[in-house]
Design a protein around this motif. Sequence first.
Motif, short mmCIF file in Angstrom:
data_model
loop_
_atom_site.label_atom_id
_atom_site.label_comp_id
_atom_site.label_asym_id
_atom_site.label_seq_id
_atom_site.Cartn_x
_atom_site.Cartn_y
_atom_site.Cartn_z
N ALA A 55 -9.84 8.66 0.93
CA ALA A 55 -8.57 7.96 1.12
C ALA A 55 -7.63 8.89 1.87
CB ALA A 55 -7.99 7.57 -0.23
N ALA A 56 -6.79 8.29 2.73
CA ALA A 56 -5.92 9.10 3.60
C ALA A 56 -4.52 9.30 3.01
CB ALA A 56 -5.82 8.44 4.97
N ASP A 57 -4.22 8.63 1.88
CA ASP A 57 -2.93 8.86 1.23
C ASP A 57 -3.06 8.51 -0.25
OD1 ASP A 57 -1.98 5.99 0.70
OD2 ASP A 57 -2.30 5.94 2.87
N GLY A 58 -2.03 8.88 -1.02
CA GLY A 58 -2.09 8.69 -2.47
C GLY A 58 -2.25 7.25 -2.90
N LYS A 59 -1.55 6.35 -2.23
CA LYS A 59 -1.61 4.92 -2.59
C LYS A 59 -3.04 4.40 -2.44
CE LYS A 59 0.14 0.53 -2.90
NZ LYS A 59 -0.96 0.05 -3.71
N GLU A 60 -3.65 4.71 -1.29
CA GLU A 60 -5.03 4.28 -1.05
C GLU A 60 -5.96 4.92 -2.08
OE1 GLU A 60 -8.37 4.55 2.53
OE2 GLU A 60 -6.33 5.22 2.97
N GLY A 61 -5.70 6.19 -2.43
CA GLY A 61 -6.51 6.89 -3.43
C GLY A 61 -6.45 6.23 -4.79
N VAL A 62 -5.24 5.86 -5.23
CA VAL A 62 -5.07 5.18 -6.53
C VAL A 62 -5.80 3.84 -6.51
CG1 VAL A 62 -3.39 4.12 -8.10
CG2 VAL A 62 -2.89 6.35 -7.07
N ASP A 63 -5.61 3.08 -5.44
CA ASP A 63 -6.26 1.76 -5.34
C ASP A 63 -7.78 1.89 -5.39
OD1 ASP A 63 -3.73 0.68 -5.13
OD2 ASP A 63 -3.83 0.35 -2.96
N LYS A 64 -8.32 2.85 -4.63
CA LYS A 64 -9.79 3.03 -4.61
C LYS A 64 -10.29 3.53 -5.96
CE LYS A 64 -10.80 3.47 0.26
NZ LYS A 64 -11.36 4.25 1.34
N TYR A 65 -9.51 4.39 -6.63
CA TYR A 65 -9.93 4.89 -7.95
C TYR A 65 -10.04 3.71 -8.92
CZ TYR A 65 -10.55 7.67 -12.10
OH TYR A 65 -11.09 8.20 -13.25
N LYS A 66 -9.02 2.85 -8.93
CA LYS A 66 -9.03 1.69 -9.85
C LYS A 66 -10.20 0.77 -9.55
CE LYS A 66 -4.11 1.68 -10.94
NZ LYS A 66 -2.81 1.00 -10.77
N GLU A 67 -10.52 0.63 -8.27
CA GLU A 67 -11.61 -0.24 -7.85
C GLU A 67 -12.98 0.34 -8.27
OE1 GLU A 67 -13.43 -0.85 -3.48
OE2 GLU A 67 -11.26 -1.15 -3.58
N LEU A 68 -13.14 1.66 -8.15
CA LEU A 68 -14.44 2.30 -8.38
C LEU A 68 -14.65 2.79 -9.82
CD1 LEU A 68 -14.63 4.32 -5.05
CD2 LEU A 68 -16.05 2.36 -5.67
N ALA A 69 -13.57 2.99 -10.57
CA ALA A 69 -13.71 3.49 -11.94
C ALA A 69 -14.56 2.52 -12.75
CB ALA A 69 -12.32 3.66 -12.57
N PRO A 70 -15.38 2.97 -13.63
CA PRO A 70 -15.59 4.35 -14.09
C PRO A 70 -16.66 5.11 -13.32
CG PRO A 70 -16.85 2.87 -15.48
CD PRO A 70 -16.18 2.02 -14.40
N ASN A 71 -17.00 4.65 -12.12
CA ASN A 71 -18.09 5.28 -11.37
C ASN A 71 -17.65 6.43 -10.49
OD1 ASN A 71 -20.09 3.54 -12.42
ND2 ASN A 71 -19.37 1.93 -11.07
#
Length: 144
Positions: A55-71
């Motif tokens: 992810a290129a910024d924090g917002k994208e990182g949070v969104d991707k984390y929520k999408e991929l968690a718990p993996n």
Amino acid sequence: MKTKQDFPSINERPPEGVKADGTTFRVMIVDDSMFVAKQLGQILTSEGFEVVATAADGKEGVDKYKELAPNIDLVTMDITMPKMDGITALEQIMTFDKNARVVMVSALGKEELVKKSLLLGAKNYIIKPLDRKKVLERIVACLK
């Protein structure tokens, strides 16, 4: 012609990015610098880690984390980024998943921000410029 089997390595060791059960540790890299993200990715994949997202910024990182968690086993998070900085993103990830493992990536001279991120739940930090040995040491320490 001799093959690899003819030269047993005295330094044989399992790659750092592989769990005891043989599966790989899954990592997400959050950094606005393409160069740093690529460098981290190369260091990690060379040791068997699987980079599942960037992810290129924090917002994208949070969104991707929520999408991929718990993996996701670990997140590397740059502190200074556009749209949403790494500290805010860390807070949001920790609120979403109190067991998240986040390693902050910081430039020299950002000690106060590193301290704040550790208090908020980051497991460790890496200082840029990246040193392969230190990156692996600190990431592996968080996964044990």
